[in-house]
Write an enzyme that holds these catalytic residues in place. Sequence first.
Site, PDB file in Angstrom:
ATOM      1  N   TYR A 144     -27.152  38.617 -45.425  1.00 14.29           N
ATOM      2  CA  TYR A 144     -27.768  39.006 -44.151  1.00 14.29           C
ATOM      3  C   TYR A 144     -26.786  38.685 -43.038  1.00 14.29           C
ATOM      4  O   TYR A 144     -26.196  37.602 -43.019  1.00 14.29           O
ATOM      5  CB  TYR A 144     -29.071  38.213 -43.951  1.00 14.29           C
ATOM      6  CG  TYR A 144     -29.763  38.456 -42.627  1.00 14.29           C
ATOM      7  CD1 TYR A 144     -30.393  39.668 -42.353  1.00 14.29           C
ATOM      8  CD2 TYR A 144     -29.803  37.459 -41.645  1.00 14.29           C
ATOM      9  CE1 TYR A 144     -31.042  39.884 -41.146  1.00 14.29           C
ATOM     10  CE2 TYR A 144     -30.465  37.665 -40.435  1.00 14.29           C
ATOM     11  CZ  TYR A 144     -31.085  38.868 -40.189  1.00 14.29           C
ATOM     12  OH  TYR A 144     -31.727  39.081 -38.993  1.00 14.29           O
ATOM     13  N   ASP A 239     -18.600  36.103 -42.583  1.00  9.05           N
ATOM     14  CA  ASP A 239     -19.710  35.745 -41.715  1.00  9.05           C
ATOM     15  C   ASP A 239     -20.033  34.273 -41.980  1.00  9.05           C
ATOM     16  O   ASP A 239     -20.718  33.935 -42.945  1.00  9.05           O
ATOM     17  CB  ASP A 239     -20.915  36.645 -42.008  1.00  9.05           C
ATOM     18  CG  ASP A 239     -22.100  36.324 -41.111  1.00  9.05           C
ATOM     19  OD1 ASP A 239     -22.069  35.258 -40.451  1.00  9.05           O
ATOM     20  OD2 ASP A 239     -23.053  37.113 -41.069  1.00  9.05           O
ATOM     21  N   LYS A 267     -25.201  29.607 -34.800  1.00 11.75           N
ATOM     22  CA  LYS A 267     -25.972  28.405 -35.128  1.00 11.75           C
ATOM     23  C   LYS A 267     -25.325  27.098 -34.628  1.00 11.75           C
ATOM     24  O   LYS A 267     -25.465  26.740 -33.481  1.00 11.75           O
ATOM     25  CB  LYS A 267     -26.251  28.361 -36.630  1.00 11.75           C
ATOM     26  CG  LYS A 267     -27.069  29.600 -37.095  1.00 11.75           C
ATOM     27  CD  LYS A 267     -27.627  29.446 -38.484  1.00 11.75           C
ATOM     28  CE  LYS A 267     -28.160  30.747 -39.049  1.00 11.75           C
ATOM     29  NZ  LYS A 267     -29.575  30.970 -38.891  1.00 11.75           N
TER      30      LYS A 267
HETATM   31  N1  PMP Z   1     -25.279  35.987 -40.170  1.00 12.16           N
HETATM   32  C1  PMP Z   1     -25.744  35.020 -40.964  1.00 12.16           C
HETATM   33  C2  PMP Z   1     -24.948  34.590 -42.160  1.00 12.16           C
HETATM   34  C3  PMP Z   1     -26.964  34.412 -40.676  1.00 12.16           C
HETATM   35  O1  PMP Z   1     -27.436  33.456 -41.483  1.00 12.16           O
HETATM   36  C4  PMP Z   1     -27.693  34.846 -39.540  1.00 12.16           C
HETATM   37  C5  PMP Z   1     -29.043  34.253 -39.173  1.00 12.16           C
HETATM   38  N2  PMP Z   1     -29.697  33.557 -40.119  1.00 12.16           N
HETATM   39  C6  PMP Z   1     -27.151  35.858 -38.743  1.00 12.16           C
HETATM   40  C7  PMP Z   1     -25.933  36.387 -39.086  1.00 12.16           C
HETATM   41  C8  PMP Z   1     -27.858  36.325 -37.516  1.00 12.16           C
HETATM   42  O2  PMP Z   1     -27.835  35.348 -36.542  1.00 12.16           O
HETATM   43  P1  PMP Z   1     -28.889  35.351 -35.335  1.00 12.16           P
HETATM   44  O3  PMP Z   1     -30.226  35.086 -35.944  1.00 12.16           O
HETATM   45  O4  PMP Z   1     -28.401  34.271 -34.425  1.00 12.16           O
HETATM   46  O5  PMP Z   1     -28.819  36.703 -34.710  1.00 12.16           O
END
Ligand code: PMP
Length: 431
Positions: A144, A239, A267
């Site tokens: 994701y 990511d 995060k």
């Molecule tokens: N990439 C990864 C690997 C994530 O875990 C997340 C959120 N859990 C996101 C992107 C998206 O981040 P956000 O919720 O801050 O938009």
Amino acid sequence: MDLTRSRRLYAEARRFLVEGVNSPVRSFKAVGGEPLVMKRGRRAKLFDADGHAFTDYCLSWGALILGHAHPRIMAEIKAQLKEGTSFGTTTAAETELARFIVKNVPSVSKVRFVNSGTEAAMSAIRLARGYTRRNKIVKFDGCYHGHFDDLLVKAGSGVSSLKASSSLGITKNHIRETITLPYNDTPALVETLEKNRRDVSCVIIEPVAGNMGVVVPDMEFLKVLRKITKKYRIVLIFDEVMTGFRASAGCVQSEFGVEPDLTCFGKIIGGGFPIGAYGGEGGIMRYLAPSGGVYQAGTFAGNPVVMRAGWATLDTLKGGMYRKLNALCARFAEDMNAFFVKNDIPVHLDTFHSMMSVRFSRAGVTNYREVLASSDRAQYGRLFQFLLNSGIYWPPAELETFFVSAVHTVKELDAMAKALKTHVQTKGGGE
Ligand code: PMP
């Protein structure tokens, strides 16, 4: 548990917010029951509106590596509030956070801050497309990267609960250029990239997946991925929104010795505030406006309150803290997995340092197909409710990762181990 206030506040929330939440997984739909309304956090504890304390292993979905309301972060924010909250100009605070990232993450020499992980992934992909002048993107099943249209295909996290494993409202045009492959499948990767080498702009991957629970990559797979993307001038995007600065200051790429072309962060680097960032070598980052033709902008990007909270977090985390946290987690996971094996209980913890997830199988998993095969939603729901009643707050969905912070104590982890053991023994484990 008396949940009178929480129930009342949630009923009120439902009047004005869709299902009373601002992000789908918070709704408890995956575990049953009603979400608790939380009021306050301190160190590893989260307190609901009725005053119950929970040891928090969701930690704002992995953002709070120093737990709640860490004094150093609080002091930093207060100092900034005295100066003002948002200027929409360059500030010294954003340079300091960028300097920290550049100094510690070898593949990054320039950073761009945004406001969420979604924005980071979306913008990194635009940059890769602009840089290569190609359109296709490759992602992996169960990973994701936020809710950007082009990436919502076979995505993990909350998307995995939707029927088509994708979202309504996304046009065919958006996903026509998206190829999704099984995680850890080297032959499929090589075949796809060779076939599409003139059209693929980038490959985006969670270098340790956390959105289908924890899945650690096969090193050979990652090495081939790096080699073949380099060969065909395809941009490799790691990511690290979830993994970045979680287990070491150099992030997963340093630990594995595989350097991507672009990295996404989020995060932890915001110290508990909304943030995202992406970065890479100067050559590719130069394609971003204003120096280049790839446009991306933001009113609140680089906000000084966020930057200072993020910097205080990373600066506090240096060195010893990671070692201690990782060792504590290794001990916990080894103890739990040994217990499951010894008692012949078909439950297993998949872990990467302080990222963990539970599988209802005897062994760990390596890709999304295996994740789904070992998944047991009803069983997870029961486990979640049992833990909640024992004062332990886990993420309210099975395929999410749970996290341990640097302020969790041995006593708190021991209490979780005890609760888990009791539940799997009395409620039938992976029945
Ligand atoms: N990439 C990864 C690997 C994530 O875990 C997340 C959120 N859990 C996101 C992107 C998206 O981040 P956000 O919720 O801050 O938009």
